[in-house]
Write an enzyme that holds these catalytic residues in place. Structure first.
Site, short mmCIF file in Angstrom:
data_model
loop_
_atom_site.label_atom_id
_atom_site.label_comp_id
_atom_site.label_asym_id
_atom_site.label_seq_id
_atom_site.Cartn_x
_atom_site.Cartn_y
_atom_site.Cartn_z
CE1 TYR A 141 -3.31 2.92 0.66
CE2 TYR A 141 -2.03 3.37 2.64
CZ TYR A 141 -3.01 3.74 1.73
OH TYR A 141 -3.66 4.95 1.87
CB ALA A 142 3.65 2.35 2.19
#
Ligand code: NAD
Length: 303
Positions: A141-142
């Site tokens: 996600y990051a």
């Protein structure tokens, strides 16, 4: 003034679309019903006179969406935990491919473009993070958010990247901690507590985030500027849990789970740039914001 809000059926996007409509803006509320849009949020938008334009940013034609003054791009697949393993492909699809297509669609019309990125790009913080700090994405996600930042900043559009820090308040997503804790306290079935709850976050109230996003859409800043949108005070998850218990008069039951991969120990917003460039600071304190979220959960349960 025509404004596109992508992710308008989501938690933050629905508040943002409503606030813009209330301010008299011509809002195009875009979301894909296939990608996790909330029907309750769609109903709230309808009450505010807004109809969702059902569009998947990855597959559908986007040309008409670009013919506007401002694009506020909040659509995406949030969540650190769910971005590992089988979730990685969808995370990349909805965060990176969607952004790439939307940016490309805007190339000719060049609207002001605001992108919702995330504090997760920083990794672990031992002091307030500044926007120029080296990033350390620790989850798919990051990484998807930092990849999308790069696309937006390299697009040549008059773009602003906002890094939101753990947002809470009415309509918070069901997978998020405060939502789970409040529901657990209200119906007695335990919510997961990952690790010992010693992780701390710059928890930021959704109304404040909406205010920062609207400022970012109008205040002139150099193209590609990154701005943290977060509360300067960090709070440990177990302290927030205690606050919820106090406000509800009963501690939320929890079941301890292993710390999730990618779950950083601390996020901490440096707020000087938001204050300086946007004239914005988070002003809602945790007790006030939690009380508003709890009131929403109660209203929702009453139907
Ligand atoms: P949300 O899941 O409630 O809203 C996202 C919306 O995007 C959903 O309604 C979903 O249907 C829509 N969407 C997803 N993929 C799409 C696609 N391909 N085409 C069209 N629509 C699509 O999430 P949220 O919590 O409101 O977060 C909004 C944005 O802010 C996200 O980009 C998220 O990554 C970012 N963000 C959120 C937080 C937070 O604490 N909530 C923190 C940092 C960053």
């Amino acid at each position: 003034m025509r404004v596109v809000v992508t992710g308008a059926a989501g938690f933050i996007g629905s508040h943002l679309a409503q606030a813009l409509a209330a301010a008299g803006r011509d809002v195009l509320a875009v979301d894909s019903r296939k990608r996790g849009a909330s029907t309750a949020n769609i109903a709230e938008l309808a009450r505010a006179g807004l109809t969702i334009i059902d569009r998947d940013l990855v597959t559908d034609d986007l040309a008409d969406l670009a013919d506007v003054d401002i694009v506020l791009h909040l659509a995406g697949r949030p969540g650190v935990r769910t971005s590992f393993g089988a979730g990685a492909a969808d995370t990349h699809r909805d965060n990176v491919v969607a952004t790439e297509r939307l940016v490309a669609a805007c190339a000719a019309t060049r609207p002001r473009f605001v992108f919702a990125s995330s504090s997760s790009v920083y990794g672990d913080a031992d002091r307030p993070c500044d926007e120029d700090d080296r990033i350390d994405p620790r989850s798919p996600y990051a990484r998807s958010k930092s990849d999308a930042e790069t696309l937006v900043r390299g697009s040549g559009l008059p773009a602003v990247v906002l890094r939101y820090f753990s947002v809470y308040g009415p309509r918070q997503r069901p997978d998020m901690a405060f939502h789970r804790f409040i529901e657990a306290a209200l119906d007695g079935s335990p919510a997961p507590l990952y690790g010992d709850g010693g992780q701390s976050r710059s928890f930021t109230f959704v109304g404040d985030v909406v205010g920062a996003t609207i400022r970012a859409a109008s205040v002139p800043v150099p193209p590609g500027t990154i701005i943290n949108v977060g509360h300067p005070v960090t709070v440990r998850v177990r302290d927030a849990l205690d606050r919820i218990g106090t406000l509800l008069g009963a501690p939320p039951p929890t079941v301890t789970k292993d710390r999730a991969p990618g779950d950083v120990t601390r996020t901490w917003a440096g707020t000087a740039r938001a204050s300086h460039l946007l004239g914005w600071n988070a002003t809602t304190g945790l007790d006030d914001g939690l009380a508003q979220q709890i009131a929403w959960h109660r209203r929702r349960r009453r139907g």
